[in-house]
Design an enzyme around this catalytic site. Structure first.
Site, PDB file in Angstrom:
ATOM      1  CE1 TYR A 194      -3.591   2.549   0.646  1.00 20.60           C
ATOM      2  CE2 TYR A 194      -2.430   3.135   2.652  1.00 20.60           C
ATOM      3  CZ  TYR A 194      -3.409   3.401   1.718  1.00 20.60           C
ATOM      4  OH  TYR A 194      -4.199   4.496   1.871  1.00 20.60           O
ATOM      5  CB  THR A 196       1.495   4.700   3.986  1.00 20.59           C
ATOM      6  OG1 THR A 196       0.792   3.515   4.356  1.00 20.59           O
ATOM      7  CG2 THR A 196       0.523   5.817   3.672  1.00 20.59           C
ATOM      8  CE  LYS A 197       0.948  -0.987   5.590  1.00 17.90           C
ATOM      9  NZ  LYS A 197      -0.253  -0.204   5.330  1.00 17.90           N
ATOM     10  N   PRO A 198       6.604   0.420   3.436  1.00 15.97           N
ATOM     11  CG  PRO A 198       7.813  -0.702   5.122  1.00 15.97           C
ATOM     12  CD  PRO A 198       6.407  -0.472   4.605  1.00 15.97           C
ATOM     13  CG  LEU A 199       8.354  -2.754  -2.196  1.00 17.51           C
ATOM     14  CD1 LEU A 199       9.173  -4.046  -2.272  1.00 17.51           C
ATOM     15  CD2 LEU A 199       7.126  -2.857  -3.058  1.00 17.51           C
TER      16      LEU A 199
END
Ligand SMILES: Cc1ncc(COP(=O)(O)O)c(C=O)c1O
Length: 399
Positions: A194, A196-199
């Site tokens: 998603y 906002t996630k790290p990847l």
């Protein structure tokens, strides 16, 4: 000392331009890979998705990876793969996003909510063990903020009671427990891509496991339960023939998203280091401010620093968390709250009759938690502004 006037009350804000809570880091090579994909003409699941599966599995050190369009889909497929049945129970933490619980409800099974550890906000192993009944099939643990759970304790409980351990690792890329990357610590692990996630691929997710039968089932169910996926059907070595083996889902990842994922995967260690540097700066600064508490990271883990969850000491403050968030916003600092515990939401509260104190640790910690911006690309000034704004706001509201 006279407290500085807050921007909320007409004072000068710490920042002129708002620092968002999060900004995805998209670099030129990602853009080029997406453009290549568009020029190549294969937009949906295809060669790039297959490569992403392989390279992701290799990165986390798992045998199999199945790219899907969300972590929610990955967890749904994990529960399908283990054959979850109506009436079964799955133990989950109170302190998480609804995805962790809703996937259990999809099956007519029961998400059995338990409380969390006050320091890490991760599922409390003793509470897991106490919640086990003869209907329990699995435990879903959540590596909150990217900090790994107590996997040794959870695995021992699961082995003792013959349960499957599923990791909701939506936040935990890359994160290590006793030197080992999240992705190989549970029977099945779900990652989120998603925005906002790290990847970040916008929407996306990955299910990883060492179990071939589960991986094959998840792969098949991710595309309508068809025995061959679209790519194989349309290439020379495949065939036009397929069979629908079970009523599956439409959870496949597109090659456009996989293009972003492939490039971003190569940067995860660098991105984590950038977040860790921000966290180090925050933690040093906040140790000087008695009204706030920096996150606790156990000695034997390496957190992904997906979130920086600052906790307020409400006692010495004259206002609540909502007011602090509002005041930080007026100073130009975007923040968020992770998470409103599941048992406070009508979907769970009304169904199971919870009160806020059903899970007192989750409830108490939620009411004083604020997630601060922590993303690669934040400048030293951005970080200093966040610290200055927190110091200004809590200083103003000090009793
Ligand atoms: C802990 C946790 N689990 C699961 C999810 C769901 O991820 P996705 O949006 O990829 O389905 C999220 C997303 O915010 C999350 O924070």
């Amino acid at each position: 000392m006279i407290a500085e006037q807050l921007a909320l009350d007409g004072g000068i804000p710490v920042r002129e331009t708002r620092l968002p809570f999060h900004r995805p880091r998209i670099e030129e090579d990602e853009i080029a890979e997406v453009v290549d994909t568009l020029r190549g003409g294969w937009l949906t699941t295809g060669p790039r998705t297959k490569r992403f599966d392989r390279e992701f599995a290799e990165y986390v050190g798992a045998q199999h990876a199945v790219a899907v369009n969300s972590a929610t889909a990955a967890m749904h497929l994990a529960l399908d793969a283990i054959g979850l049945q109506p009436g079964d129970e799955v133990v989950i933490p109170a302190y998480t996003f609804t995805a962790t619980g809703e996937v259990v409800l999809y099956f007519g099974a029961r998400p059995v909510i338990v409380d969390v550890d006050a320091a890490t906000l991760n599922i409390e192993p003793a509470a897991v063990e106490a919640a086990i009944t003869d209907k329990t099939r699995a435990v879903i643990c959540v590596d909150l903020a990217g900090t790994p759970c107590d996997y040794d304790a959870l695995r021992a409980i699961c082995i003792r009671h013959n349960l499957i351990l599923i990791s909701d690792a939506a936040h935990a890329l890359p994160a290590r427990y006793k030197g080992q990357l999240v992705g190989t610590l549970a029977d099945l692990t779900a990652f989120s891509f998603y925005v906002t996630k790290p990847l970040a691929t916008g929407e996306g997710g990955m299910l990883v496991t060492d179990n071939l039968a589960w991986a094959e089932r998840a792969q098949m169910m991710s595309l309508h339960g068809m025995s061959h996926d679209a790519w194989k059907r349309h290439t020379a070595e495949g065939s036009w023939y397929y069979e629908v083996v079970a009523p599956g889902y439409k959870y496949n990842l597109t090659d456009v998203a996989a293009a972003l994922g492939l490039r971003q995967l190569t940067k995860q260690d660098r991105f984590r280091s950038e977040r860790a540097a921000i966290a180090t700066h925050y933690t040093a600064a906040f140790s000087e401010i008695p009204e706030v508490e920096a996150p606790t990271v156990p000695d034997d883990v390496e957190t992904a620093w997906h979130l920086y969850l600052l906790r307020l000491n409400l006692e010495p403050l004259t206002v609540d968390r909502a007011r602090v968030i509002e005041a930080l916003g007026a100073e130009g600092i975007g923040t968020s709250v992770h998470f409103i515990p599941l048992h406070l939401h009508p979907a769970y509260k009304d169904r199971y009759g919870y009160t806020p104190d059903s899970f007192p640790v989750a409830y108490r910690e939620y009411r004083r938690a604020i997630s601060l911006p922590i993303f690669p690309g934040m400048t030293q000034d951005d970080v200093s502004d966040v610290v200055a704004a927190v110091a200004k706001v809590v200083g103003h509201y000090r009793r």
